[in-house]
Scaffold this motif. Structure first.
Motif, PDB file in Angstrom:
ATOM      1  N   GLU A 153      -6.353   2.407   0.116  1.00  8.12           N
ATOM      2  CA  GLU A 153      -6.970   1.096   0.303  1.00  8.12           C
ATOM      3  C   GLU A 153      -5.913   0.014   0.494  1.00  8.12           C
ATOM      4  O   GLU A 153      -6.065  -0.904   1.308  1.00  8.12           O
ATOM      5  CB  GLU A 153      -7.881   0.766  -0.877  1.00  8.12           C
ATOM      6  N   GLY A 189       0.800  -1.224   0.000  1.00 11.07           N
ATOM      7  CA  GLY A 189       0.000   0.000   0.000  1.00 11.07           C
ATOM      8  C   GLY A 189       0.828   1.267   0.000  1.00 11.07           C
ATOM      9  O   GLY A 189       0.566   2.205  -0.740  1.00 11.07           O
ATOM     10  N   ASP A 223      -1.282   4.381  -1.797  1.00 10.40           N
ATOM     11  CA  ASP A 223      -2.632   3.912  -2.100  1.00 10.40           C
ATOM     12  C   ASP A 223      -3.337   3.632  -0.769  1.00 10.40           C
ATOM     13  O   ASP A 223      -2.945   2.713  -0.033  1.00 10.40           O
ATOM     14  CB  ASP A 223      -2.570   2.635  -2.946  1.00 10.40           C
ATOM     15  N   SER A 226      -6.718   7.393   7.349  1.00 11.93           N
ATOM     16  CA  SER A 226      -7.961   7.714   6.641  1.00 11.93           C
ATOM     17  C   SER A 226      -8.374   9.164   6.886  1.00 11.93           C
ATOM     18  O   SER A 226      -8.800   9.872   5.954  1.00 11.93           O
ATOM     19  CB  SER A 226      -9.084   6.775   7.082  1.00 11.93           C
ATOM     20  N   LEU A 236      -4.610   0.233   4.027  1.00 13.61           N
ATOM     21  CA  LEU A 236      -5.554  -0.350   4.986  1.00 13.61           C
ATOM     22  C   LEU A 236      -5.510  -1.870   4.930  1.00 13.61           C
ATOM     23  O   LEU A 236      -5.634  -2.546   5.975  1.00 13.61           O
ATOM     24  CB  LEU A 236      -6.959   0.174   4.709  1.00 13.61           C
ATOM     25  N   ASP A 237      -5.302  -2.419   3.740  1.00 17.79           N
ATOM     26  CA  ASP A 237      -5.110  -3.871   3.620  1.00 17.79           C
ATOM     27  C   ASP A 237      -3.855  -4.313   4.359  1.00 17.79           C
ATOM     28  O   ASP A 237      -3.838  -5.380   5.001  1.00 17.79           O
ATOM     29  CB  ASP A 237      -5.015  -4.281   2.147  1.00 17.79           C
ATOM     30  N   ARG A 289      -7.600   8.713  -8.896  1.00 22.50           N
ATOM     31  CA  ARG A 289      -8.951   8.176  -8.721  1.00 22.50           C
ATOM     32  C   ARG A 289     -10.005   9.044  -9.389  1.00 22.50           C
ATOM     33  O   ARG A 289     -11.113   8.607  -9.620  1.00 22.50           O
ATOM     34  CB  ARG A 289      -9.254   8.056  -7.214  1.00 22.50           C
TER      35      ARG A 289
END
Length: 308
Positions: free
Chosen positions: A208, A164, A206, A251, A211-212, A307
């Motif tokens: 997301e 990430g 990134d 976030s 967070l992964d 995005r």
């Protein structure tokens, strides 16, 4: 209290053994960049700093009684130069050490031309604190990927992908110490204020994916987090809570940058706004705090642009 740049400290968090760390004095800033040493049958250095103060790591090996010919492994979590910039210098000084590098980025340490260019773009005038990285001979590099393990004797470094923060990032689990070398996957730990801070540099950030990566760390459930920025942190049974806190911090940071972009509609102004916020000036000094915030804002803006 400062961390005494260059001083070798034993990691006493949790039940850790054979593990030491030192402050490399990165960016002339205390408690920002750490390198670790595992003193095992096959001794290892984990993370190598920006290269500028690589002699401090060599002196730490000397202090621990590890001959340079005995060093078996130089392992980096990813190829950003604040983690891998010293690898070539250490490899040159420690002729029998293999350099373990995440496979997607290994070529950029063999020929660091593009890596240097990208770093200069990311860090701006902070480049003055760096030194040109020393290319690593291809035959010295061992490419690593998810599921691999680096056997050191009583300890091993289990490789988990964590792309990430950067597509070439991994984290290293040391099961014997119930610890994880986090790279930048768990954020920046600030011992002085006992808070966790975001890290979101260009150009691969990134949200997301980050967070992964936090979920990956939660699944490992370590007792100790060994931050490159900065130092060991015992989390015990609270690993999930601590890691979820970072997910929230990151976030909320991305949301703040996105909101400021919507308000100002000018990316340069957005970066300037956060660079002037100065939240960490009392800890890292005004210059480093401002540069860090600006770099992190640029990384978020780049990801938002992709995005849109």
């Amino acid at each position: 209290m400062g961390s005494e740049i260059g001083a070798v400290r034993e990691v006493t968090a949790g039940d850790c053994t054979d593990c030491y760390y030192l402050d490399t004095g990165m960016y002339d800033t205390e408690e920002y960049g750490a390198a670790y040493i595992l003193d095992d049958e096959r001794p290892a250095v984990v993370e190598t700093g920006i290269g500028t103060n690589h002699e401090l790591i060599l002196e730490a090996l000397d202090e621990l009684g590890i001959d340079r010919e005995e060093l078996a492994a130089i392992a980096v979590t990813h190829i950003h130069l604040d983690h891998a910039g010293g690898a070539g210098f250490l490899a040159d000084a420690c002729p029998n050490a293999d350099v373990y590098v995440p496979a997607p980025g290994s070529g950029l340490l063999v020929d660091p031309t593009r890596l240097v260019e990208g770093t200069k773009n990311a860090v701006g005038d902070q480049w003055e604190f760096y030194v040109e990285p020393k290319p690593i001979p291809e035959e010295r590099i061992v490419e690593i990927e998810d599921g691999d393990s680096i056997d050191l004797g009583d300890h091993e470094l289990r490789v988990h992908e964590a792309p990430g923060h950067a597509f070439h990032q991994v984290i290293f689990e040391d099961p014997a110490n119930d610890a994880v070398f986090t790279g930048d996957a768990a954020g920046i730990w600030v011992p002085q204020t006992e808070e966790i801070r975001e890290t979101s540099p260009p150009s691969d950030f990134d949200l997301e994916g980050c967070l992964d990566d936090v979920e990956t760390l939660i699944e490992i459930d370590p007792d100790v987090l060994l931050y490159t920025h900065f130092g060991p942190r015992e989390v015990g049974d609270d690993a999930e809570t601590v890691l979820e806190e970072y997910a929230t911090v990151l976030s909320e940071w991305v949301d703040a940058v996105a909101a400021k972009r919507a308000e100002l509609e000018d990316d340069t102004a957005v970066v300037g706004h956060f660079a002037n916020a100065g939240e960490m000036a009392d800890v890292w000094g005004e210059r480093k705090a401002s540069a860090e915030a600006a770099m992190n804002a640029r990384g978020v803006l780049g990801s938002l642009g992709e995005r849109d």
